[in-house]
Design a protein around this motif. Sequence first.
Motif, short mmCIF file in Angstrom:
data_model
loop_
_atom_site.label_atom_id
_atom_site.label_comp_id
_atom_site.label_asym_id
_atom_site.label_seq_id
_atom_site.Cartn_x
_atom_site.Cartn_y
_atom_site.Cartn_z
N ALA A 1 0.84 -1.18 0.00
CA ALA A 1 0.00 0.00 0.00
C ALA A 1 0.89 1.25 0.00
O ALA A 1 1.98 1.24 0.55
CB ALA A 1 -0.89 0.00 1.23
N ALA A 2 0.39 2.29 -0.62
CA ALA A 2 1.13 3.55 -0.67
C ALA A 2 0.26 4.66 -0.10
O ALA A 2 -0.95 4.68 -0.30
CB ALA A 2 1.50 3.88 -2.12
N ALA A 3 0.87 5.58 0.62
CA ALA A 3 0.13 6.73 1.15
C ALA A 3 -0.39 7.59 0.00
O ALA A 3 -1.52 8.06 0.02
CB ALA A 3 1.00 7.54 2.09
N VAL A 4 0.44 7.79 -1.03
CA VAL A 4 0.03 8.51 -2.26
C VAL A 4 0.44 7.64 -3.43
O VAL A 4 1.61 7.30 -3.58
CB VAL A 4 0.70 9.89 -2.38
N ARG A 5 -0.54 7.26 -4.25
CA ARG A 5 -0.26 6.47 -5.45
C ARG A 5 -0.80 7.22 -6.65
O ARG A 5 -2.00 7.50 -6.73
CB ARG A 5 -0.90 5.10 -5.36
N ALA A 6 0.07 7.58 -7.58
CA ALA A 6 -0.32 8.31 -8.79
C ALA A 6 0.01 7.46 -10.01
O ALA A 6 1.13 6.95 -10.12
CB ALA A 6 0.40 9.65 -8.85
N GLU A 7 -0.96 7.31 -10.89
CA GLU A 7 -0.79 6.49 -12.09
C GLU A 7 -1.28 7.25 -13.31
O GLU A 7 -1.95 8.26 -13.20
CB GLU A 7 -1.59 5.19 -11.96
N GLY A 8 -0.96 6.71 -14.49
CA GLY A 8 -1.40 7.34 -15.74
C GLY A 8 -0.74 8.68 -15.91
O GLY A 8 0.47 8.81 -15.81
N GLU A 9 -1.55 9.71 -16.14
CA GLU A 9 -1.04 11.07 -16.28
C GLU A 9 -1.44 11.95 -15.10
O GLU A 9 -1.49 13.18 -15.21
CB GLU A 9 -1.54 11.66 -17.60
N ALA A 10 -1.71 11.33 -13.97
CA ALA A 10 -2.13 12.07 -12.78
C ALA A 10 -1.05 13.03 -12.32
O ALA A 10 0.14 12.77 -12.47
CB ALA A 10 -2.46 11.10 -11.65
N GLN A 11 -1.49 14.16 -11.76
CA GLN A 11 -0.59 15.13 -11.17
C GLN A 11 -1.10 15.41 -9.76
O GLN A 11 -2.20 15.91 -9.58
CB GLN A 11 -0.56 16.42 -11.98
N VAL A 12 -0.30 15.08 -8.78
CA VAL A 12 -0.68 15.24 -7.37
C VAL A 12 0.19 16.34 -6.76
O VAL A 12 1.41 16.32 -6.91
CB VAL A 12 -0.48 13.92 -6.59
N VAL A 13 -0.46 17.29 -6.06
CA VAL A 13 0.25 18.34 -5.34
C VAL A 13 -0.25 18.33 -3.91
O VAL A 13 -1.46 18.33 -3.67
CB VAL A 13 0.00 19.73 -5.98
N CYS A 17 1.61 18.27 4.63
CA CYS A 17 0.96 17.00 4.94
C CYS A 17 1.96 16.03 5.55
O CYS A 17 3.16 16.22 5.44
CB CYS A 17 0.38 16.37 3.68
N ARG A 18 1.44 14.97 6.13
CA ARG A 18 2.26 13.89 6.68
C ARG A 18 1.81 12.60 6.02
O ARG A 18 0.63 12.27 6.05
CB ARG A 18 2.06 13.80 8.18
N PHE A 19 2.76 11.88 5.40
CA PHE A 19 2.45 10.64 4.69
C PHE A 19 3.21 9.49 5.31
O PHE A 19 4.28 9.66 5.84
CB PHE A 19 2.85 10.75 3.21
N GLY A 20 2.68 8.30 5.17
CA GLY A 20 3.34 7.10 5.66
C GLY A 20 2.58 6.52 6.82
O GLY A 20 1.35 6.51 6.83
N SER A 71 6.74 21.11 1.95
CA SER A 71 6.66 21.20 3.42
C SER A 71 5.92 20.01 4.00
O SER A 71 5.03 20.17 4.84
CB SER A 71 5.99 22.52 3.82
N CYS A 72 6.26 18.81 3.55
CA CYS A 72 5.61 17.58 4.00
C CYS A 72 6.62 16.67 4.70
O CYS A 72 7.83 16.89 4.62
CB CYS A 72 5.00 16.84 2.82
N GLN A 73 6.11 15.64 5.33
CA GLN A 73 6.93 14.62 5.96
C GLN A 73 6.48 13.25 5.47
O GLN A 73 5.29 12.97 5.43
CB GLN A 73 6.78 14.68 7.49
N VAL A 74 7.44 12.43 5.07
CA VAL A 74 7.17 11.05 4.68
C VAL A 74 7.94 10.19 5.68
O VAL A 74 9.16 10.30 5.81
CB VAL A 74 7.65 10.76 3.24
N SER A 75 7.22 9.32 6.42
CA SER A 75 7.89 8.56 7.48
C SER A 75 7.27 7.19 7.66
O SER A 75 6.15 6.93 7.23
CB SER A 75 7.83 9.33 8.80
N TYR A 76 8.02 6.30 8.34
CA TYR A 76 7.59 4.96 8.69
C TYR A 76 7.08 4.17 7.48
O TYR A 76 5.97 3.66 7.48
CB TYR A 76 6.55 4.98 9.80
N CYS A 77 7.91 4.08 6.45
CA CYS A 77 7.58 3.27 5.26
C CYS A 77 8.43 2.01 5.33
O CYS A 77 9.64 2.08 5.48
CB CYS A 77 7.88 4.05 3.99
N SER A 78 7.80 0.85 5.21
CA SER A 78 8.54 -0.40 5.37
C SER A 78 9.40 -0.75 4.17
O SER A 78 10.39 -1.46 4.30
CB SER A 78 7.56 -1.54 5.65
#
Length: 110
Positions: A1-13, A17-20, A71-78
């Motif tokens: 599983a991913a906190a943010v998963r972008a596929e195709g021509e998606a653009q995510v901004v 935020c805090r992810f993971g 200005s985000c944090q990505v943490s605790y990803c296995s």
Amino acid sequence: AAAVRAEGEAQVVARRCRFGGEGEIGTAVALEYELPRQWVDTAGSVQEYGLRKHSCYGLFAQDSASILIDSCQVSYCSESAVFLRDKGSAVLRRSALMRCRIAFTAGGGV
């Protein structure tokens, strides 16, 4: 599983935020809470207190998708904080990768 998963021509901004996940990888979160032990959060998922939670990947981009975090944090990803495949791209501005075993992974297969 991913906190943010972008596929195709998606653009995510995402900004500020805090992810993971949360808690140490491989260790239970040792905290005491009042009942109820389970609840439904605002996104509709069932959560449980005192369990280690992690994402396999913090940010995952494939095909021609792009992810920009500011200005985000990505943490605790296995597995990896950022996984890029095909022509996927990610830009991290003023952001931190924390408590992940691997920072970046790129490749053709998942």
